[in-house]
Design a protein around this motif. Structure first.
Motif, PDB file in Angstrom:
ATOM      1  N   UNK A  47       0.831  -1.211   0.000  1.00 14.20           N
ATOM      2  CA  UNK A  47       0.000   0.000   0.000  1.00 14.20           C
ATOM      3  C   UNK A  47       0.857   1.250   0.000  1.00 14.20           C
ATOM      4  N   UNK A  48       0.449   2.225  -0.769  1.00 18.94           N
ATOM      5  CA  UNK A  48       0.921   3.587  -0.544  1.00 18.94           C
ATOM      6  C   UNK A  48      -0.220   4.580  -0.687  1.00 18.94           C
ATOM      7  N   UNK A  49      -1.457   4.074  -0.558  1.00 10.44           N
ATOM      8  CA  UNK A  49      -2.604   4.977  -0.563  1.00 10.44           C
ATOM      9  C   UNK A  49      -2.529   5.923   0.625  1.00 10.44           C
ATOM     10  N   UNK A  50      -2.045   5.411   1.766  1.00  4.97           N
ATOM     11  CA  UNK A  50      -1.892   6.282   2.930  1.00  4.97           C
ATOM     12  C   UNK A  50      -0.858   7.371   2.694  1.00  4.97           C
ATOM     13  N   UNK A  51       0.196   7.041   1.960  1.00  3.65           N
ATOM     14  CA  UNK A  51       1.200   8.043   1.592  1.00  3.65           C
ATOM     15  C   UNK A  51       0.588   9.089   0.666  1.00  3.65           C
ATOM     16  N   UNK A  52      -0.201   8.620  -0.282  1.00  4.75           N
ATOM     17  CA  UNK A  52      -0.864   9.543  -1.214  1.00  4.75           C
ATOM     18  C   UNK A  52      -1.802  10.480  -0.468  1.00  4.75           C
ATOM     19  N   UNK A  53      -2.601   9.929   0.443  1.00  7.38           N
ATOM     20  CA  UNK A  53      -3.513  10.762   1.234  1.00  7.38           C
ATOM     21  C   UNK A  53      -2.746  11.751   2.101  1.00  7.38           C
ATOM     22  N   UNK A  54      -1.534  11.373   2.491  1.00  7.49           N
ATOM     23  CA  UNK A  54      -0.700  12.233   3.335  1.00  7.49           C
ATOM     24  C   UNK A  54       0.144  13.194   2.494  1.00  7.49           C
ATOM     25  N   UNK A  55      -0.126  13.222   1.194  1.00  7.61           N
ATOM     26  CA  UNK A  55       0.548  14.121   0.251  1.00  7.61           C
ATOM     27  C   UNK A  55       2.040  13.845   0.149  1.00  7.61           C
ATOM     28  N   UNK A  56       2.416  12.573   0.348  1.00 10.82           N
ATOM     29  CA  UNK A  56       3.799  12.167   0.163  1.00 10.82           C
ATOM     30  C   UNK A  56       4.024  11.644  -1.245  1.00 10.82           C
ATOM     31  N   UNK A  57       5.254  11.284  -1.549  1.00  9.36           N
ATOM     32  CA  UNK A  57       5.562  10.745  -2.877  1.00  9.36           C
ATOM     33  C   UNK A  57       5.302   9.234  -2.860  1.00  9.36           C
ATOM     34  N   UNK A  58       4.540   8.777  -3.816  1.00 10.95           N
ATOM     35  CA  UNK A  58       4.095   7.394  -3.827  1.00 10.95           C
ATOM     36  C   UNK A  58       5.173   6.462  -4.377  1.00 10.95           C
ATOM     37  N   UNK A  59       4.958   5.172  -4.152  1.00 12.26           N
ATOM     38  CA  UNK A  59       5.912   4.146  -4.595  1.00 12.26           C
ATOM     39  C   UNK A  59       6.080   3.032  -3.585  1.00 12.26           C
ATOM     40  N   UNK A  60       5.608   3.257  -2.356  1.00 10.42           N
ATOM     41  CA  UNK A  60       5.794   2.271  -1.294  1.00 10.42           C
ATOM     42  C   UNK A  60       4.984   1.003  -1.510  1.00 10.42           C
ATOM     43  N   UNK A  61       4.017   1.037  -2.424  1.00 13.90           N
ATOM     44  CA  UNK A  61       3.217  -0.157  -2.711  1.00 13.90           C
ATOM     45  C   UNK A  61       4.104  -1.322  -3.141  1.00 13.90           C
ATOM     46  N   UNK A  62       5.267  -1.035  -3.733  1.00 15.12           N
ATOM     47  CA  UNK A  62       6.190  -2.070  -4.183  1.00 15.12           C
ATOM     48  C   UNK A  62       7.211  -2.434  -3.105  1.00 15.12           C
ATOM     49  N   UNK A  63       7.088  -1.845  -1.930  1.00 14.37           N
ATOM     50  CA  UNK A  63       8.071  -2.054  -0.881  1.00 14.37           C
ATOM     51  C   UNK A  63       8.245  -3.485  -0.410  1.00 14.37           C
ATOM     52  N   UNK A  64       7.154  -4.219  -0.133  1.00 14.42           N
ATOM     53  CA  UNK A  64       7.332  -5.575   0.401  1.00 14.42           C
ATOM     54  C   UNK A  64       8.194  -6.481  -0.476  1.00 14.42           C
ATOM     55  N   UNK A  65       7.960  -6.477  -1.775  1.00  2.00           N
ATOM     56  CA  UNK A  65       8.753  -7.352  -2.644  1.00  2.00           C
ATOM     57  C   UNK A  65      10.195  -6.874  -2.766  1.00  2.00           C
ATOM     58  N   UNK A  66      10.422  -5.570  -2.713  1.00  2.51           N
ATOM     59  CA  UNK A  66      11.793  -5.064  -2.755  1.00  2.51           C
ATOM     60  C   UNK A  66      12.576  -5.552  -1.544  1.00  2.51           C
ATOM     61  N   UNK A  67      11.927  -5.572  -0.391  1.00  2.00           N
ATOM     62  CA  UNK A  67      12.584  -6.062   0.819  1.00  2.00           C
ATOM     63  C   UNK A  67      12.829  -7.562   0.717  1.00  2.00           C
ATOM     64  N   UNK A  68      11.833  -8.296   0.225  1.00  4.15           N
ATOM     65  CA  UNK A  68      12.022  -9.746   0.057  1.00  4.15           C
ATOM     66  C   UNK A  68      13.234 -10.040  -0.829  1.00  4.15           C
ATOM     67  N   UNK A  69      13.337  -9.341  -1.955  1.00  7.43           N
ATOM     68  CA  UNK A  69      14.447  -9.585  -2.881  1.00  7.43           C
ATOM     69  C   UNK A  69      15.791  -9.300  -2.231  1.00  7.43           C
ATOM     70  N   UNK A  70      15.815  -8.345  -1.324  1.00  3.11           N
ATOM     71  CA  UNK A  70      17.063  -8.030  -0.619  1.00  3.11           C
ATOM     72  C   UNK A  70      17.378  -9.037   0.477  1.00  3.11           C
ATOM     73  N   UNK A  71      16.394  -9.849   0.873  1.00  2.00           N
ATOM     74  CA  UNK A  71      16.606 -10.838   1.927  1.00  2.00           C
ATOM     75  C   UNK A  71      17.091 -12.187   1.407  1.00  2.00           C
ATOM     76  N   UNK A  72      16.946 -12.458   0.118  1.00  2.00           N
ATOM     77  CA  UNK A  72      17.113 -13.830  -0.363  1.00  2.00           C
ATOM     78  C   UNK A  72      18.505 -14.394  -0.093  1.00  2.00           C
ATOM     79  N   UNK A  73      19.540 -13.553  -0.139  1.00  2.00           N
ATOM     80  CA  UNK A  73      20.913 -14.047   0.008  1.00  2.00           C
ATOM     81  C   UNK A  73      21.507 -13.781   1.391  1.00  2.00           C
ATOM     82  N   UNK A  74      20.670 -13.446   2.364  1.00  2.00           N
ATOM     83  CA  UNK A  74      21.189 -13.300   3.722  1.00  2.00           C
ATOM     84  C   UNK A  74      21.697 -14.649   4.227  1.00  2.00           C
ATOM     85  N   UNK A  75      22.793 -14.606   4.945  1.00  2.00           N
ATOM     86  CA  UNK A  75      23.411 -15.844   5.434  1.00  2.00           C
ATOM     87  C   UNK A  75      22.652 -16.406   6.632  1.00  2.00           C
ATOM     88  N   UNK A  76      22.596 -17.710   6.692  1.00  2.00           N
ATOM     89  CA  UNK A  76      21.938 -18.392   7.811  1.00  2.00           C
ATOM     90  C   UNK A  76      22.924 -18.564   8.958  1.00  2.00           C
TER      91      UNK A  76
END
Length: 314
Positions: A47-76
């Protein structure tokens, strides 16, 4: 609208013969409508509808997958009893933010009541209303403290509907069990009435100047004082608490922010309390990022995941 976890995103590098070295090799996927998995549950709020309503710059709707992609190679570096499950996303449809927030809160409640640990991926900071409500509903007779790393109080009014800057006010208005410690508050971006509301609610905060200038010992003491009064603690990390130089991929870039070494010791101190039941990271906005912000987010998720093993009683 809820979408279960998708294994296709959990792919990354793998050395020959490697079986259990990096996260993508062990992350499972789940469907919360079928069951709540044990262990760590990654749940996104797309979601970034809340950001839009708050007059911020949108784009956070894609945030969850961006974080997932950055997690894939974390060491166990946890044992094989630790279970990580991507349980998918709640996706805001049209203008239905409030309905999506209620749905997300129900899933948070289910995860926490199951004894599992939700790591919640944003998305705009409206995720934290659902996060807080979910925990409050799971523990209706407990004092719930939310610690927010953020330059903003997020106590704005919301006459045209909930948004990314209103979630803490909403929780105050809905529950007397909600208690609040913002860390990193910048006076210049919070109007006077918000400071007055914090005084009315008898809540304290740590300013950005104090975060950057006070001794670690003094900051620890202030955090301990808050935690010691709580039964359960939630953490929300708004990525715009960091300087724009290291976290450009946020909804509201911060020209006067913290560095990781200011936040990490405080986060680890909170996690050591053994009262933390949930964590969210908010305002990840990939369209403004070059990878730095997503990797910064995952460094804190990494600490949270490993702390749940350290503090776990089998």
């Amino acid at each position: 609208m809820y979408k279960p976890g998708n294994k296709s995103i959990w792919k990354g590098r793998q050395d020959p013969g490697s079986i259990r070295d990096v996260w993508h090799q062990v992350v499972e996927v789940g469907d919360l409508n079928a069951n709540v998995p044990a262990g760590i549950n990654f749940l996104g709020f797309s979601s970034d509808l809340g950001v839009k309503r708050n007059l911020g710059r949108t784009g956070a709707v894609e945030g969850p997958d961006a974080i997932r992609k950055a997690m894939v190679n974390l060491a166990i570096h946890f044992d094989d009893k630790m279970r990580l499950t991507d349980v998918g996303d709640v996706v805001v449809s049209g203008d239905q933010l409030e309905n999506a927030q209620k749905e997300f809160a129900r899933y948070v409640t289910s995860i926490v009541k199951n004894g599992s640990f939700p790591v919640l991926l944003g998305g705009g900071h409206e995720i934290s209303y659902s996060h807080g409500k979910g925990v409050l509903d799971a523990f209706p007779d407990k004092k719930i403290g939310m610690i927010n790393f953020d330059p903003h109080f997020d106590l704005r009014q919301y006459p045209q509907g909930a948004h990314s800057g209103s979630w803490a006010r909403q929780l105050f208005e809905e529950s007397e069990s909600f208690h609040y410690l913002p860390i990193g508050i910048n006076e210049a971006v919070n109007i006077a009435s918000m400071f007055e509301l914090m005084r009315e609610k008898n809540q304290s905060f740590i300013s950005m100047e104090e975060l950057l200038g006070e001794s670690e010992e003094d900051l620890f003491a202030r955090i301990d004082y808050f935690i010691n009064q709580m039964d359960k603690v939630c953490i929300t990390l708004d990525l715009d608490v960091f300087s724009a130089g290291i976290a450009p991929g946020v909804s509201a870039a911060n020209p006067y922010g913290a560095l990781p070494h200011h936040i990490k010791p405080l986060m680890n101190k909170i996690l050591q309390s053994e009262k933390v039941v949930s964590f969210d990271v908010a305002e990840m906005s990939p369209k403004y990022d070059d990878g730095r912000t997503a990797k910064l987010a995952t460094s804190f998720i990494y600490d949270v995941v490993n702390s749940t093993q350290t503090n776990r009683v089998d």
